[in-house]
Design an enzyme around this catalytic site. Structure first.
Site, PDB file in Angstrom:
ATOM      1  N   LYS A 192     -15.081  -6.024   1.578  1.00  0.00           N
ATOM      2  CA  LYS A 192     -14.749  -4.701   2.128  1.00  0.00           C
ATOM      3  C   LYS A 192     -13.459  -4.199   1.501  1.00  0.00           C
ATOM      4  O   LYS A 192     -12.372  -4.696   1.806  1.00  0.00           O
ATOM      5  CB  LYS A 192     -14.566  -4.754   3.644  1.00  0.00           C
ATOM      6  CG  LYS A 192     -14.554  -3.343   4.221  1.00  0.00           C
ATOM      7  CD  LYS A 192     -13.836  -3.216   5.531  1.00  0.00           C
ATOM      8  CE  LYS A 192     -12.380  -2.883   5.399  1.00  0.00           C
ATOM      9  NZ  LYS A 192     -12.068  -1.592   4.757  1.00  0.00           N
ATOM     10  N   GLU A 268      -3.241 -13.396   3.081  1.00  0.00           N
ATOM     11  CA  GLU A 268      -2.062 -12.977   2.305  1.00  0.00           C
ATOM     12  C   GLU A 268      -1.503 -11.763   3.012  1.00  0.00           C
ATOM     13  O   GLU A 268      -2.008 -10.654   2.843  1.00  0.00           O
ATOM     14  CB  GLU A 268      -2.473 -12.598   0.872  1.00  0.00           C
ATOM     15  CG  GLU A 268      -3.215 -13.668   0.126  1.00  0.00           C
ATOM     16  CD  GLU A 268      -2.329 -14.785  -0.350  1.00  0.00           C
ATOM     17  OE1 GLU A 268      -1.110 -14.730  -0.117  1.00  0.00           O
ATOM     18  OE2 GLU A 268      -2.863 -15.726  -0.952  1.00  0.00           O
ATOM     19  N   CYS A 303       3.301  -6.047  -2.117  1.00  0.00           N
ATOM     20  CA  CYS A 303       3.620  -6.905  -0.969  1.00  0.00           C
ATOM     21  C   CYS A 303       4.823  -7.796  -1.271  1.00  0.00           C
ATOM     22  O   CYS A 303       5.593  -8.122  -0.377  1.00  0.00           O
ATOM     23  CB  CYS A 303       2.412  -7.746  -0.598  1.00  0.00           C
ATOM     24  SG  CYS A 303       1.718  -8.551  -2.014  1.00  0.00           S
ATOM     25  N   GLU A 401       8.819  -4.082   6.329  1.00  0.00           N
ATOM     26  CA  GLU A 401       8.235  -3.583   5.089  1.00  0.00           C
ATOM     27  C   GLU A 401       8.258  -2.062   5.082  1.00  0.00           C
ATOM     28  O   GLU A 401       7.838  -1.440   6.057  1.00  0.00           O
ATOM     29  CB  GLU A 401       6.774  -4.010   5.036  1.00  0.00           C
ATOM     30  CG  GLU A 401       6.533  -5.275   4.315  1.00  0.00           C
ATOM     31  CD  GLU A 401       5.052  -5.441   4.056  1.00  0.00           C
ATOM     32  OE1 GLU A 401       4.266  -5.249   4.983  1.00  0.00           O
ATOM     33  OE2 GLU A 401       4.711  -5.765   2.920  1.00  0.00           O
TER      34      GLU A 401
HETATM   35  P1  NAD Z   1      -3.965  -3.274   6.374  1.00  0.00           P
HETATM   36  O1  NAD Z   1      -3.740  -4.640   6.883  1.00  0.00           O
HETATM   37  O2  NAD Z   1      -3.906  -2.149   7.317  1.00  0.00           O
HETATM   38  O3  NAD Z   1      -5.394  -3.162   5.683  1.00  0.00           O
HETATM   39  C1  NAD Z   1      -5.850  -4.135   4.776  1.00  0.00           C
HETATM   40  C2  NAD Z   1      -7.368  -4.199   4.865  1.00  0.00           C
HETATM   41  O4  NAD Z   1      -7.718  -4.607   6.180  1.00  0.00           O
HETATM   42  C3  NAD Z   1      -8.070  -2.857   4.638  1.00  0.00           C
HETATM   43  O5  NAD Z   1      -9.283  -3.084   3.945  1.00  0.00           O
HETATM   44  C4  NAD Z   1      -8.376  -2.394   6.063  1.00  0.00           C
HETATM   45  O6  NAD Z   1      -9.502  -1.543   6.147  1.00  0.00           O
HETATM   46  C5  NAD Z   1      -8.648  -3.715   6.745  1.00  0.00           C
HETATM   47  N1  NAD Z   1      -8.452  -3.681   8.202  1.00  0.00           N
HETATM   48  C6  NAD Z   1      -7.633  -2.869   8.913  1.00  0.00           C
HETATM   49  N2  NAD Z   1      -7.758  -3.140  10.226  1.00  0.00           N
HETATM   50  C7  NAD Z   1      -8.666  -4.138  10.356  1.00  0.00           C
HETATM   51  C8  NAD Z   1      -9.216  -4.860  11.451  1.00  0.00           C
HETATM   52  N3  NAD Z   1      -8.851  -4.595  12.708  1.00  0.00           N
HETATM   53  N4  NAD Z   1     -10.118  -5.831  11.198  1.00  0.00           N
HETATM   54  C9  NAD Z   1     -10.488  -6.131   9.939  1.00  0.00           C
HETATM   55  N5  NAD Z   1     -10.023  -5.468   8.856  1.00  0.00           N
HETATM   56  C10 NAD Z   1      -9.112  -4.496   9.055  1.00  0.00           C
HETATM   57  O7  NAD Z   1      -2.968  -3.117   5.168  1.00  0.00           O
HETATM   58  P2  NAD Z   1      -2.912  -1.912   4.109  1.00  0.00           P
HETATM   59  O8  NAD Z   1      -2.272  -0.772   4.794  1.00  0.00           O
HETATM   60  O9  NAD Z   1      -4.227  -1.696   3.496  1.00  0.00           O
HETATM   61  O10 NAD Z   1      -1.999  -2.552   2.958  1.00  0.00           O
HETATM   62  C11 NAD Z   1      -0.643  -2.647   3.092  1.00  0.00           C
HETATM   63  C12 NAD Z   1      -0.259  -3.992   3.682  1.00  0.00           C
HETATM   64  O11 NAD Z   1      -0.862  -5.063   2.975  1.00  0.00           O
HETATM   65  C13 NAD Z   1       1.202  -4.253   3.618  1.00  0.00           C
HETATM   66  O12 NAD Z   1       1.634  -4.797   4.829  1.00  0.00           O
HETATM   67  C14 NAD Z   1       1.356  -5.277   2.492  1.00  0.00           C
HETATM   68  O13 NAD Z   1       2.451  -6.080   2.537  1.00  0.00           O
HETATM   69  C15 NAD Z   1       0.106  -6.033   2.620  1.00  0.00           C
HETATM   70  N6  NAD Z   1      -0.252  -6.648   1.345  1.00  0.00           N
HETATM   71  C16 NAD Z   1      -0.082  -7.985   1.206  1.00  0.00           C
HETATM   72  C17 NAD Z   1      -0.368  -8.605   0.006  1.00  0.00           C
HETATM   73  C18 NAD Z   1      -0.170 -10.081  -0.185  1.00  0.00           C
HETATM   74  O14 NAD Z   1      -0.642 -10.627  -1.152  1.00  0.00           O
HETATM   75  N7  NAD Z   1       0.508 -10.779   0.681  1.00  0.00           N
HETATM   76  C19 NAD Z   1      -0.876  -7.854  -1.066  1.00  0.00           C
HETATM   77  C20 NAD Z   1      -1.036  -6.501  -0.892  1.00  0.00           C
HETATM   78  C21 NAD Z   1      -0.729  -5.905   0.332  1.00  0.00           C
END
Ligand code: NAD
Length: 498
Positions: A192, A268, A303, A401
């Site tokens: 997804k 992650e 991230c 963040e």
């Molecule tokens: P997010 O956690 O909101 O979303 C990430 C993914 O999770 C998306 O595909 C989203 O649709 C899905 N998602 C959202 N709510 C969900 C739920 N309740 N159940 C299952 N899936 C769900 O994060 P974002 O806004 O897309 O990305 C930014 C965040 O991601 C930041 O906090 C960043 O630090 C983190 N990030 C971490 C890494 C890493 O490697 N550690 C890499 C990139 C981004």
């Protein structure tokens, strides 16, 4: 459309206008319209144009995708490692032939500069896919010592159906970080992508089928996290879930695994990484250039962004001035112009949030440089690289963040103070240290609670080295041979003779 800059060498604007984009999901080897009632327009943060209608999948579509992956699993897992290697190498070759198209989709969908997607994101994704394809048939099991009269084999077995949920900041690369080791190890997959950036991964799945990957091995379900992501997390027939995203969503995935079938998780999550500059840094100018990269690259939406810059007091002011100069390389420009510099943030709404942090920094400390929002081609999702300062070390800006091109500068006096400041966060993804004293480098790296410590560089990362976090940055590792741990289980076969 806005006018094309004179420096342009490739007509990315024209190619963008001519691109036919399909926003339907991809299940069992074909495009499908989701059975959710509404599709949703996916909008480019570059200029607000509608790119495609994105399918809204319903839980029934997730079931279909998981069933397709389950059906495909026996023959894919028994194909043998060399067979899977060939299939994944064929996909990598086809991606390479379509690399301009993938880069253009990624730029339009995410706002990243085309110079970055053509030179980093797409070549990086292809290189990672090749790396795992080549690793597939170079794994060996173990023959541990057991009592006479018996032999024991320890083998790595694929888990079955793996789900991937990935974010919007590196849509194609992070998807490949998950799918390449998962498929190479013999699993099938339902992925997804983030709802903001689904297009490059949808095209990748289409190319996978065109390259000969059997139907059902790689499925893409599109839609929101709350609906589609949660359906995957709660699914009783998903064996493992690989996630990159926020710590908040990571918590809900742990709960869903516990409530459903104890599916294996690799998480992650976010980060708030420090970059520590000691007074004995050999080349302060080079350190400033790298610090700007660490804080502002990809619009700061990384991230592991080194967004807390801790500088030993004696060089604090000199470093601050050098950083202001280096940051100019990350001023925003039109992402299709083919220029150096940053592009658009992921959306206007996200930019509002980042601007809110700048406003707090201005009110409670000071803006050392940047801070301005820019309007380019009718979109206001552009921000100048920004440095905040004069904020107490326990201020939210130091702990939370921001996920935008905003860093905070802070002085320190002693090595112990620097380590304590760097570790004073709930996260533990990355950290950087600059010093010409090898003993100090080793000592400080040892004391930092972070999955990756870069010494005399920032954000060091490669296919051969594991990437992931300590503390609330999650667990499990992407990249390197260690990623196979997320997607395989050890099996002992004990053979007793006579
Ligand atoms: P997010 O956690 O909101 O979303 C990430 C993914 O999770 C998306 O595909 C989203 O649709 C899905 N998602 C959202 N709510 C969900 C739920 N309740 N159940 C299952 N899936 C769900 O994060 P974002 O806004 O897309 O990305 C930014 C965040 O991601 C930041 O906090 C960043 O630090 C983190 N990030 C971490 C890494 C890493 O490697 N550690 C890499 C990139 C981004």
């Amino acid at each position: 459309m806005n006018s094309t800059p004179t420096t342009i060498s490739t007509d990315w604007h024209g190619r963008a206008d001519a691109l036919a984009i399909d926003g339907r999901a991809f299940i069992d080897g074909r495009r499908v319209t989701g059975s959710g009632r509404l599709s949703r327009a996916t909008i480019s943060p570059i200029d607000g144009r509608v790119l495609a209608e994105l399918a809204t999948c319903a839980p029934a579509d997730v079931d279909r995708a998981v069933s397709a992956a389950r059906r495909a699993f026996p023959s894919w897992s028994r194909k043998g490692a060399a067979g899977r290697k060939d299939a994944l190498l064929a996909l990598a070759a086809l991606m390479e032939r379509h690399s301009d198209e993938l880069a253009l989709l990624e730029t339009l969908d995410s706002g990243k500069p085309i110079l970055q997607t053509t030179t980093v994101d797409v070549p990086g994704a292809i290189a990672t896919l090749r790396w795992y394809a080549e690793a597939a048939d170079k794994q060996s099991g173990e023959l541990p010592a057991v009592p006479p009269g018996a032999t024991a084999l320890v083998t790595r077995e694929p888990l079955g159906v793996v789900a991937g949920i990935v974010p919007w900041n590196f849509p194609l690369e992070i998807a490949v970080w998950k799918l390449a080791p998962a498929l190479a190890a013999g699993n099938t997959m339902v992925l997804k992508p983030a709802e903001q950036t689904s297009l490059s991964v949808l095209r990748l799945a289409e190319l996978a089928t065109e390259s000969g990957l059997p139907d059902g091995v790689l499925n893409i379900v599109t839609g929101t996290g709350r609906q589609v992501g949660a359906a995957l997390a709660n699914h009783m027939d998903v064996d493992a879930l690989a996630f990159t995203g926020s710590t908040a969503v990571s918590r809900t995935l742990l709960e869903a695994s516990g409530r459903s079938n104890l599916k294996r998780l690799s998480l992650e999550a976010g980060g708030k990484s420090s970059n520590i500059i000691f007074v004995d840094t050999a080349d302060l100018e080079a350190a400033a250039a790298k610090a700007a990269f660490g804080a502002f690259y990809n619009q700061g939406q990384v991230c592991s962004a080194n967004s807390r810059i801790l500088v030993q007091r004696a060089v604090h002011d000199e470093f601050s001035a050098l950083l202001a100069g280096a940051a100019a390389a990350y001023s925003p420009a039109h992402p299709l112009a083919g220029l150096e510099g940053n592009g658009a943030l992921i959306s206007s709404a996200h930019t509002d949030g980042v601007e809110g942090w700048i406003a707090r920094g201005r009110a409670e400390g000071k803006v050392l440089f940047g801070g301005a929002r820019r309007d380019i081609s009718g979109s206001d999702a552009y921000l100048e690289p920004t440095l905040l300062g004069g904020l107490p070390a326990d201020h939210d800006v130091h702990r939370e963040e921001i996920f935008g091109p905003v860093a905070v500068l802070h002085p320190f006096d002693t090595e112990e103070e620097a380590v304590a400041l760097a570790n004073a966060t709930d996260y533990g993804l990355a950290a950087s240290v600059w010093t010409s004293d090898l003993s100090r480098a080793h000592r400080v790296a040892g004391d930092l609670l972070a999955g990756t410590v870069s010494v005399n560089t920032v954000d060091a990362l490669g296919n051969t080295t594991p990437f992931g976090g300590f503390k609330q940055s999650g667990f499990g590792r992407d990249l390197s041979l260690h990623a196979f741990d997320n997607y395989t289980a050890l099996k002992t076969t004990w053979i007793q003779f006579g």
